[in-house]
Design a protein around this motif. Structure first.
Motif, PDB file in Angstrom:
ATOM      1  N   PRO A 125       0.815  -1.226   0.000  1.00  0.00           N
ATOM      2  CA  PRO A 125       0.000   0.000   0.000  1.00  0.00           C
ATOM      3  C   PRO A 125       0.849   1.277   0.000  1.00  0.00           C
ATOM      4  CG  PRO A 125      -0.845  -1.559   1.606  1.00  0.00           C
ATOM      5  CD  PRO A 125       0.396  -2.164   1.047  1.00  0.00           C
ATOM      6  N   MET A 126       2.043   1.231   0.601  1.00  0.00           N
ATOM      7  CA  MET A 126       2.893   2.429   0.597  1.00  0.00           C
ATOM      8  C   MET A 126       3.446   2.694  -0.805  1.00  0.00           C
ATOM      9  SD  MET A 126       3.012   4.211   3.282  1.00  0.00           S
ATOM     10  CE  MET A 126       4.482   5.198   3.117  1.00  0.00           C
ATOM     11  N   ALA A 127       3.780   1.625  -1.527  1.00  0.00           N
ATOM     12  CA  ALA A 127       4.255   1.799  -2.907  1.00  0.00           C
ATOM     13  C   ALA A 127       3.128   2.398  -3.747  1.00  0.00           C
ATOM     14  CB  ALA A 127       4.712   0.469  -3.486  1.00  0.00           C
ATOM     15  N   MET A 128       1.909   1.988  -3.455  1.00  0.00           N
ATOM     16  CA  MET A 128       0.763   2.516  -4.213  1.00  0.00           C
ATOM     17  C   MET A 128       0.531   3.995  -3.876  1.00  0.00           C
ATOM     18  SD  MET A 128      -1.757  -0.780  -3.899  1.00  0.00           S
ATOM     19  CE  MET A 128      -2.992  -0.292  -5.095  1.00  0.00           C
ATOM     20  N   LEU A 129       0.584   4.327  -2.587  1.00  0.00           N
ATOM     21  CA  LEU A 129       0.372   5.723  -2.187  1.00  0.00           C
ATOM     22  C   LEU A 129       1.433   6.630  -2.822  1.00  0.00           C
ATOM     23  CD1 LEU A 129      -1.221   7.701  -0.228  1.00  0.00           C
ATOM     24  CD2 LEU A 129       0.755   7.455   1.271  1.00  0.00           C
ATOM     25  N   ASP A 130       2.681   6.199  -2.719  1.00  0.00           N
ATOM     26  CA  ASP A 130       3.773   7.033  -3.231  1.00  0.00           C
ATOM     27  C   ASP A 130       3.698   7.184  -4.749  1.00  0.00           C
ATOM     28  OD1 ASP A 130       4.501   7.228  -0.656  1.00  0.00           O
ATOM     29  OD2 ASP A 130       6.244   5.921  -0.768  1.00  0.00           O
ATOM     30  N   THR A 131       3.277   6.120  -5.418  1.00  0.00           N
ATOM     31  CA  THR A 131       3.100   6.189  -6.875  1.00  0.00           C
ATOM     32  C   THR A 131       1.964   7.160  -7.211  1.00  0.00           C
ATOM     33  OG1 THR A 131       3.844   3.912  -7.071  1.00  0.00           O
ATOM     34  CG2 THR A 131       2.641   4.795  -8.951  1.00  0.00           C
ATOM     35  N   LEU A 258       9.494   6.765   5.032  1.00  0.00           N
ATOM     36  CA  LEU A 258       8.561   6.383   6.107  1.00  0.00           C
ATOM     37  C   LEU A 258       8.176   4.905   5.993  1.00  0.00           C
ATOM     38  CD1 LEU A 258       7.099   8.067   8.397  1.00  0.00           C
ATOM     39  CD2 LEU A 258       5.057   7.841   7.011  1.00  0.00           C
ATOM     40  N   ALA A 259       8.273   4.360   4.772  1.00  0.00           N
ATOM     41  CA  ALA A 259       7.883   2.966   4.538  1.00  0.00           C
ATOM     42  C   ALA A 259       8.876   1.953   5.114  1.00  0.00           C
ATOM     43  CB  ALA A 259       7.718   2.729   3.034  1.00  0.00           C
ATOM     44  N   GLY A 260       9.986   2.433   5.667  1.00  0.00           N
ATOM     45  CA  GLY A 260      10.993   1.505   6.201  1.00  0.00           C
ATOM     46  C   GLY A 260      10.623   0.944   7.565  1.00  0.00           C
ATOM     47  N   PRO A 261      11.035  -0.308   7.853  1.00  0.00           N
ATOM     48  CA  PRO A 261      10.652  -0.948   9.117  1.00  0.00           C
ATOM     49  C   PRO A 261      11.192  -0.265  10.371  1.00  0.00           C
ATOM     50  CG  PRO A 261      12.078  -2.390   7.822  1.00  0.00           C
ATOM     51  CD  PRO A 261      11.771  -1.204   6.956  1.00  0.00           C
ATOM     52  N   LEU A 262      12.259   0.511  10.259  1.00  0.00           N
ATOM     53  CA  LEU A 262      12.734   1.204  11.462  1.00  0.00           C
ATOM     54  C   LEU A 262      12.021   2.528  11.667  1.00  0.00           C
ATOM     55  CD1 LEU A 262      16.607   0.637  11.536  1.00  0.00           C
ATOM     56  CD2 LEU A 262      14.797  -0.635  12.674  1.00  0.00           C
ATOM     57  N   HIS A 263      11.186   2.913  10.723  1.00  0.00           N
ATOM     58  CA  HIS A 263      10.512   4.220  10.824  1.00  0.00           C
ATOM     59  C   HIS A 263       8.998   3.971  10.862  1.00  0.00           C
ATOM     60  CE1 HIS A 263      10.093   8.458  10.641  1.00  0.00           C
ATOM     61  NE2 HIS A 263      10.413   8.701   9.389  1.00  0.00           N
ATOM     62  N   PHE A 374     -11.449  -1.423  15.530  1.00  0.00           N
ATOM     63  CA  PHE A 374     -12.539  -0.964  14.663  1.00  0.00           C
ATOM     64  C   PHE A 374     -12.625  -1.740  13.352  1.00  0.00           C
ATOM     65  CE2 PHE A 374     -12.106   2.658  17.498  1.00  0.00           C
ATOM     66  CZ  PHE A 374     -13.438   2.891  17.799  1.00  0.00           C
ATOM     67  N   GLY A 375     -11.824  -2.776  13.219  1.00  0.00           N
ATOM     68  CA  GLY A 375     -11.934  -3.625  12.034  1.00  0.00           C
ATOM     69  C   GLY A 375     -10.970  -3.260  10.923  1.00  0.00           C
ATOM     70  N   LEU A 376     -10.096  -2.281  11.183  1.00  0.00           N
ATOM     71  CA  LEU A 376      -9.074  -1.967  10.177  1.00  0.00           C
ATOM     72  C   LEU A 376      -7.888  -2.888  10.489  1.00  0.00           C
ATOM     73  CD1 LEU A 376      -8.284   1.694   9.106  1.00  0.00           C
ATOM     74  CD2 LEU A 376      -6.980  -0.269   8.398  1.00  0.00           C
ATOM     75  N   LYS A 377      -7.933  -4.077   9.909  1.00  0.00           N
ATOM     76  CA  LYS A 377      -7.028  -5.140  10.339  1.00  0.00           C
ATOM     77  C   LYS A 377      -5.908  -5.428   9.350  1.00  0.00           C
ATOM     78  CE  LYS A 377     -10.261  -7.310  13.427  1.00  0.00           C
ATOM     79  NZ  LYS A 377     -11.099  -8.413  13.809  1.00  0.00           N
ATOM     80  N   GLU A 378      -5.813  -4.623   8.287  1.00  0.00           N
ATOM     81  CA  GLU A 378      -4.787  -4.865   7.274  1.00  0.00           C
ATOM     82  C   GLU A 378      -3.521  -4.120   7.696  1.00  0.00           C
ATOM     83  OE1 GLU A 378      -7.880  -3.763   6.717  1.00  0.00           O
ATOM     84  OE2 GLU A 378      -8.843  -5.365   5.589  1.00  0.00           O
ATOM     85  N   PHE A 379      -2.632  -4.808   8.415  1.00  0.00           N
ATOM     86  CA  PHE A 379      -1.457  -4.150   9.007  1.00  0.00           C
ATOM     87  C   PHE A 379      -0.627  -3.334   8.019  1.00  0.00           C
ATOM     88  CE2 PHE A 379      -0.863  -7.666  12.437  1.00  0.00           C
ATOM     89  CZ  PHE A 379      -2.149  -7.450  12.863  1.00  0.00           C
ATOM     90  N   PRO A 380      -0.366  -3.887   6.809  1.00  0.00           N
ATOM     91  CA  PRO A 380       0.508  -3.127   5.908  1.00  0.00           C
ATOM     92  C   PRO A 380      -0.074  -1.763   5.540  1.00  0.00           C
ATOM     93  CG  PRO A 380       0.229  -5.370   5.120  1.00  0.00           C
ATOM     94  CD  PRO A 380      -0.746  -5.186   6.229  1.00  0.00           C
ATOM     95  N   TYR A 381      -1.353  -1.562   5.848  1.00  0.00           N
ATOM     96  CA  TYR A 381      -1.972  -0.277   5.507  1.00  0.00           C
ATOM     97  C   TYR A 381      -1.646   0.813   6.539  1.00  0.00           C
ATOM     98  CZ  TYR A 381      -5.254   3.233   3.960  1.00  0.00           C
ATOM     99  OH  TYR A 381      -5.790   4.409   3.513  1.00  0.00           O
ATOM    100  N   TYR A 382      -1.249   0.419   7.743  1.00  0.00           N
ATOM    101  CA  TYR A 382      -1.141   1.411   8.822  1.00  0.00           C
ATOM    102  C   TYR A 382      -0.185   2.556   8.490  1.00  0.00           C
ATOM    103  CZ  TYR A 382      -3.697  -1.894  11.800  1.00  0.00           C
ATOM    104  OH  TYR A 382      -4.643  -2.724  12.324  1.00  0.00           O
ATOM    105  N   THR A 383       0.876   2.248   7.763  1.00  0.00           N
ATOM    106  CA  THR A 383       1.842   3.308   7.447  1.00  0.00           C
ATOM    107  C   THR A 383       1.239   4.335   6.478  1.00  0.00           C
ATOM    108  OG1 THR A 383       3.486   1.579   7.675  1.00  0.00           O
ATOM    109  CG2 THR A 383       4.287   3.690   6.902  1.00  0.00           C
ATOM    110  N   VAL A 384       0.228   3.920   5.722  1.00  0.00           N
ATOM    111  CA  VAL A 384      -0.438   4.875   4.823  1.00  0.00           C
ATOM    112  C   VAL A 384      -1.172   5.936   5.653  1.00  0.00           C
ATOM    113  CG1 VAL A 384      -2.222   5.135   3.050  1.00  0.00           C
ATOM    114  CG2 VAL A 384      -0.628   3.213   2.936  1.00  0.00           C
TER     115      VAL A 384
END
Ligand code: CMX
Length: 424
Positions: A125-131, A258-263, A374-384
């Motif tokens: 999702p971060m690659a999609m947002l940045d694109t 921001l998409a990096g695991p340490l950030h 609240f049901g937002l359970k898609e973890f990779p989305y949180y950074t978005v």
């Protein structure tokens, strides 16, 4: 009070005057020394840039333009953007004007969706947002004005235009990424009579009969807005912007960091750790179980996600704000209860362990658990979500840097050979 544009136009001349005086008075004074360890160690602690939007104090945490973040947690995120840019909170009329600006500029160009829909289905999702951000670069008002030829002193104006255009569209793009990537159905349109944060919550399509999820999204957007200038995303955005690249180039670059695991990606690991604990102990664990699991994590050579910080030496006030939100609105949620219990136990474990300079939680220790509830359970989305908020700080910094005429970033690097030869 004036609109954001007018307010900034009024304040910038005196800001420039102040900087000129400072440069004359103390321009040749030292503010930092750099050791070899710092040069190899991510320049930690080296004072080498200016950021006026916010300061992170080791003993207080985030302070935006002189106001501690805890005091801002009930504010609309749009108010925070105005504050970041101008140093003052907007009055009702200025806030309304800004919300109207966002609504009027919110339509996402169709070609953004064409590009995102053509991306591989398993794209991050971060690659999609940045694109999505980068592909809009051709809209840049800064680029158009620069190509026509404009005075340096005017640079900040089209930069602010780009910032407003981008911020207005970000919730729509981010929510569209969520619905596309996780197959949630059709996109939901921006509703012009709702505020920016409420629109984002609504466009995600999460059921919210009580309105508490909307409050959470507003809080999330407010708390993550800025964290001074040296962190990876802000610093990257600043560096790219300093080459007079426009806001689309600079913000997408910053968000790639921001998409990096340490950030920014750390928040998904925090929630994972909480859920693993709950799975292992079949529900909300006891203090003793958390203690044992924390030691198990440390003894296997891993870190406890959500704890520790490069700058902070106290509980992150942004964590405290989420904790207070959870206590008020979802005290019975097992995942929130686990977060609260972990906070009672883990700092003591980390103190006994004796390695982490800061045993206290950072912002990521609790935010994911609330979204999960609240049901937002898609973890990779949180950074978005984090990104939509942090774009406010990055853009405010870009506009101010253009207003101040900040120079292109170009620190001097030295080679290891140079260190061997010259440092005795
Ligand atoms: N659990 C276990 N060990 C930890 C730790 C934690 N939560 N936090 C720090 N340590 C360890 C470090 O790994 C380091 O060990 P080594 O000496 O073996 O390398 C030692 O303590 C000293 O580290 P530090 O100076 O206290 O921390 P840093 O400034 O190097 O790193 C951070 C800061 C956040 C990367 C680190 O605390 C960490 O990895 N925390 C867990 C991940 C996390 O929560 N990240 C989110 C950060 C949020 C943000 O940046 O805003």
């Amino acid at each position: 009070m004036a609109t954001l544009q007018k307010k900034m136009a009024a304040m910038i001349p005196s800001l420039r005057e102040e900087l000129k005086e400072l440069a004359q008075k103390v321009g040749d004074k030292k503010i930092s020394d750099v050791t070899v360890a710092q040069a190899y160690g991510g320049m930690r602690g080296v004072k080498g840039m200016i950021c006026d939007t916010s300061v992170v104090y080791p003993d207080k945490g985030l302070v935006i333009r002189g106001i501690p973040i805890m005091e801002l947690r009930e504010r609309y995120p749009e108010e925070i953007f105005y504050l970041l840019c101008t140093g003052e909170l907007p009055d009702k009329a200025a806030l309304k004007a800004l919300q109207k600006e966002f609504a009027e500029r919110s339509t996402v160009p169709k070609y953004v969706w064409n590009v995102l829909e053509a991306m591989p289905k398993d794209s991050h999702p971060m690659a999609m947002l940045d694109t999505g951000i980068l592909v809009m670069q051709k809209e840049s008002e800064f680029k158009k004005a620069y190509d026509k030829g404009m005075k340096k002193t005017d640079y900040w104006q089209p930069m602010l235009e780009d910032s407003l255009n981008l911020l207005a569209k970000l919730p729509g793009i981010a929510a569209g990424v969520y619905r596309l990537r996780f197959k949630k159905g059709n996109r939901i349109a921006y509703k012009k009579d709702l505020d920016w944060g409420a629109n984002y919550a609504r466009m995600l399509g999460i059921t919210d009969k009580t309105g508490i999820f909307t409050k959470l999204i507003r809080l999330y957007l407010t708390l993550h807005c800025d964290h001074e200038g040296g962190n990876v995303s802000a610093n990257t955005c600043h560096t790219v912007g300093s080459a007079l690249s426009d806001a689309y180039y600079a913000v997408s670059a910053g968000l790639n960091g921001l998409a990096g695991p340490l950030h920014g990606l750390a928040n998904q690991e925090c929630l994972n750790w909480i859920l693993e604990t709950m799975k292992k102990f079949k529900g909300v664990p006891t203090d003793e179980q958390i203690r044992n699991y924390a030691w198990e994590t440390l003894n296997s050579g891993k870190v406890i996600p959500g704890y520790g910080h490069a700058v902070l030496r106290v509980t992150d006030p942004r964590f405290s704000a989420f904790l207070a939100f959870g206590k008020e609105y979802l005290p019975d949620s097992p995942v929130f209860q686990t977060v609260a219990k972990v906070y009672d136990v883990v700092p003591k474990v980390l103190e006994e362990h004796g390695k982490a300079k800061n045993p206290w939680p950072n912002v990521d220790a609790g935010s994911g658990a609330l979204l999960y509830h609240f049901g937002l359970k898609e973890f990779p989305y949180y950074t978005v979500l984090f990104s939509v908020s942090r774009a406010m700080g990055m853009l405010a910094q870009l506009v101010l840097n253009r207003a101040m005429g900040t120079a292109i970033t170009r620190p001097k690097s030295v080679s290891t050979e140079w260190v061997k030869q010259n440092v005795k």
